[in-house]
Design an enzyme around this catalytic site. Structure first.
Site, mmCIF file in Angstrom:
data_model
loop_
_atom_site.group_PDB
_atom_site.id
_atom_site.type_symbol
_atom_site.label_atom_id
_atom_site.label_comp_id
_atom_site.label_asym_id
_atom_site.label_seq_id
_atom_site.Cartn_x
_atom_site.Cartn_y
_atom_site.Cartn_z
ATOM 1 N N SER A 8 0.851 -1.186 0.000
ATOM 2 C CA SER A 8 0.000 0.000 0.000
ATOM 3 C C SER A 8 0.892 1.244 0.000
ATOM 4 O O SER A 8 1.512 1.582 1.007
ATOM 5 C CB SER A 8 -0.892 -0.017 1.244
ATOM 6 O OG SER A 8 -1.655 1.156 1.302
ATOM 7 N N HIS A 33 -1.310 -1.189 -4.284
ATOM 8 C CA HIS A 33 -2.544 -0.692 -3.663
ATOM 9 C C HIS A 33 -2.400 0.820 -3.499
ATOM 10 O O HIS A 33 -1.425 1.306 -2.936
ATOM 11 C CB HIS A 33 -2.716 -1.389 -2.320
ATOM 12 C CG HIS A 33 -3.963 -1.034 -1.594
ATOM 13 N ND1 HIS A 33 -5.153 -1.705 -1.779
ATOM 14 C CD2 HIS A 33 -4.212 -0.071 -0.673
ATOM 15 C CE1 HIS A 33 -6.076 -1.183 -0.997
ATOM 16 N NE2 HIS A 33 -5.540 -0.180 -0.318
ATOM 17 N N ASP A 35 -4.270 4.209 -2.217
ATOM 18 C CA ASP A 35 -5.359 4.750 -1.400
ATOM 19 C C ASP A 35 -5.721 6.169 -1.804
ATOM 20 O O ASP A 35 -4.874 7.060 -1.778
ATOM 21 C CB ASP A 35 -4.932 4.774 0.076
ATOM 22 C CG ASP A 35 -4.825 3.384 0.665
ATOM 23 O OD1 ASP A 35 -5.793 2.609 0.534
ATOM 24 O OD2 ASP A 35 -3.767 3.074 1.238
ATOM 25 N N MET A 68 -11.618 5.691 -0.845
ATOM 26 C CA MET A 68 -12.242 6.020 0.444
ATOM 27 C C MET A 68 -12.870 7.399 0.305
ATOM 28 O O MET A 68 -12.432 8.390 0.907
ATOM 29 C CB MET A 68 -11.188 5.964 1.554
ATOM 30 C CG MET A 68 -10.830 4.537 1.927
ATOM 31 S SD MET A 68 -9.297 4.406 2.822
ATOM 32 C CE MET A 68 -8.150 4.339 1.459
ATOM 33 N N MET A 139 -11.759 -4.596 5.420
ATOM 34 C CA MET A 139 -10.852 -3.703 6.155
ATOM 35 C C MET A 139 -10.609 -4.282 7.545
ATOM 36 O O MET A 139 -11.553 -4.609 8.269
ATOM 37 C CB MET A 139 -11.466 -2.307 6.308
ATOM 38 C CG MET A 139 -11.645 -1.513 5.022
ATOM 39 S SD MET A 139 -10.122 -1.069 4.184
ATOM 40 C CE MET A 139 -9.209 -0.186 5.420
ATOM 41 N N ASP A 174 -7.031 -5.541 4.378
ATOM 42 C CA ASP A 174 -6.275 -4.284 4.338
ATOM 43 C C ASP A 174 -6.257 -3.676 5.732
ATOM 44 O O ASP A 174 -7.303 -3.312 6.266
ATOM 45 C CB ASP A 174 -6.968 -3.346 3.334
ATOM 46 C CG ASP A 174 -6.254 -2.004 3.170
ATOM 47 O OD1 ASP A 174 -5.140 -1.838 3.712
ATOM 48 O OD2 ASP A 174 -6.828 -1.134 2.473
HETATM 49 C C1 DX5 Z 1 -5.882 2.541 5.377
HETATM 50 C C2 DX5 Z 1 -5.473 2.098 4.019
HETATM 51 C C3 DX5 Z 1 -4.447 1.042 4.002
HETATM 52 C C4 DX5 Z 1 -3.157 1.386 4.691
HETATM 53 C C5 DX5 Z 1 -2.604 0.113 5.224
HETATM 54 O O1 DX5 Z 1 -7.071 3.196 5.314
HETATM 55 O O2 DX5 Z 1 -6.597 1.610 3.303
HETATM 56 O O3 DX5 Z 1 -4.196 0.557 2.675
HETATM 57 O O4 DX5 Z 1 -2.214 2.054 3.884
HETATM 58 O O5 DX5 Z 1 -1.530 0.367 6.050
HETATM 59 P P1 DX5 Z 1 -1.070 -0.643 7.191
HETATM 60 O O6 DX5 Z 1 -0.734 -1.948 6.524
HETATM 61 O O7 DX5 Z 1 0.106 0.038 7.809
HETATM 62 O O8 DX5 Z 1 -2.214 -0.808 8.160
HETATM 63 ZN ZN ZN Z 2 -6.272 0.754 1.372
#
Ligand code: DX5
Ligand code: ZN
Length: 222
Positions: A8, A33, A35, A68, A139, A174
């Site tokens: 990510s 990934h 965001d 998001m 999530m 995630d």
């Molecule tokens: C959070 C994001 C994730 C995030 C994950 O809202 O959707 O993709 O970057 O990060 P980690 O693995 O550190 O929880």
């Molecule tokens: Zn994410």
């Protein structure tokens, strides 16, 4: 289903994003990934379209745009143009009919479509989309930030996996993913692992992704 890893980028050092994309590719990542936040659906704002375009120009890996945002449908055309391969929308941004329409719309641009569930949203909420979605993203933290503690969603994953049966729908997780939490989620039925801080914060991303893949492979049934 194949076990896949998706670093990510939100968790990367953004001062050197090109090098970090290359690092993810060289470390055996299957998907990037990406965001995208609007400060409304989640209390944060992340990386956006110009960064997506730049990332697209330096890798051939599939890119998953995790939206998001409250109105992701405004941006499907631009996501396609800028090189997203998968678009993930949250289940609770609109009613069932509208979300189904969004998934069809994403497909019409030639991209894959996924539905994400926040921790508080029950498994059943995704059932009306399983005939259309290529992937369900469970999530395992509240969306909005990297580096949070993993929340156990294994029961939810099991229910979704059971409903999917033999269909080819990927279950992704995630948030707070490490080899240990990946193993738990894989045992419940997840096969795609989004990894933020554990990947970009590690001295060797390749070792972490390898450990996650191996742990998940051991635990995954079918
Ligand atoms: C959070 C994001 C994730 C995030 C994950 O809202 O959707 O993709 O970057 O990060 P980690 O693995 O550190 O929880
Ligand atoms: Zn994410």
């Amino acid at each position: 289903m194949k076990i896949l890893t998706a670093p990510s980028l939100f968790a990367a050092n953004l001062l050197e994003i090109g090098a970090q994309v290359k690092r993810a590719c060289d470390s055996g990542a299957d998907i990037l990934h990406f965001d995208i936040m609007d400060g409304v659906y989640v209390p944060n704002i992340s990386i956006g379209f110009d960064v997506l375009k730049a990332v697209r120009s330096c890798t051939d890996l599939p890119i998953d745009a995790h939206m998001m945002t409250v109105c992701p449908e405004k941006y499907f055309e631009r996501l396609a143009e800028y090189g997203a391969d998968i678009v993930t929308v949250h289940s609770d941004i609109a009613d069932t009919e509208k979300v189904r329409f969004m998934l069809t719309d994403i497909h019409s641009y030639g991209m894959m479509a996924a539905v994400a569930l926040k921790p508080g949203v029950p498994a059943q909420e995704v059932f009306p989309f399983l005939d259309l979605a290529d992937m369900v993203l469970v999530m395992t933290v509240e969306p909005g930030f990297s580096g949070q503690a993993f929340m156990d969603m294994t029961e939810k994953i099991q229910k979704i996996k059971q409903q999917i049966g033999k269909e080819a729908v990927t279950i992704a997780v995630d948030g707070g993913i490490t080899p240990k939490t990946a193993e738990m989620c894989a045992a419940a039925g997840a096969n795609l692992f989004v990894v933020g801080s554990a990947a970009f914060g590690a001295p060797s991303m390749q070792a972490v992704l390898g450990d996650i893949r191996a742990a998940a492979q051991r635990a995954y049934q079918g």
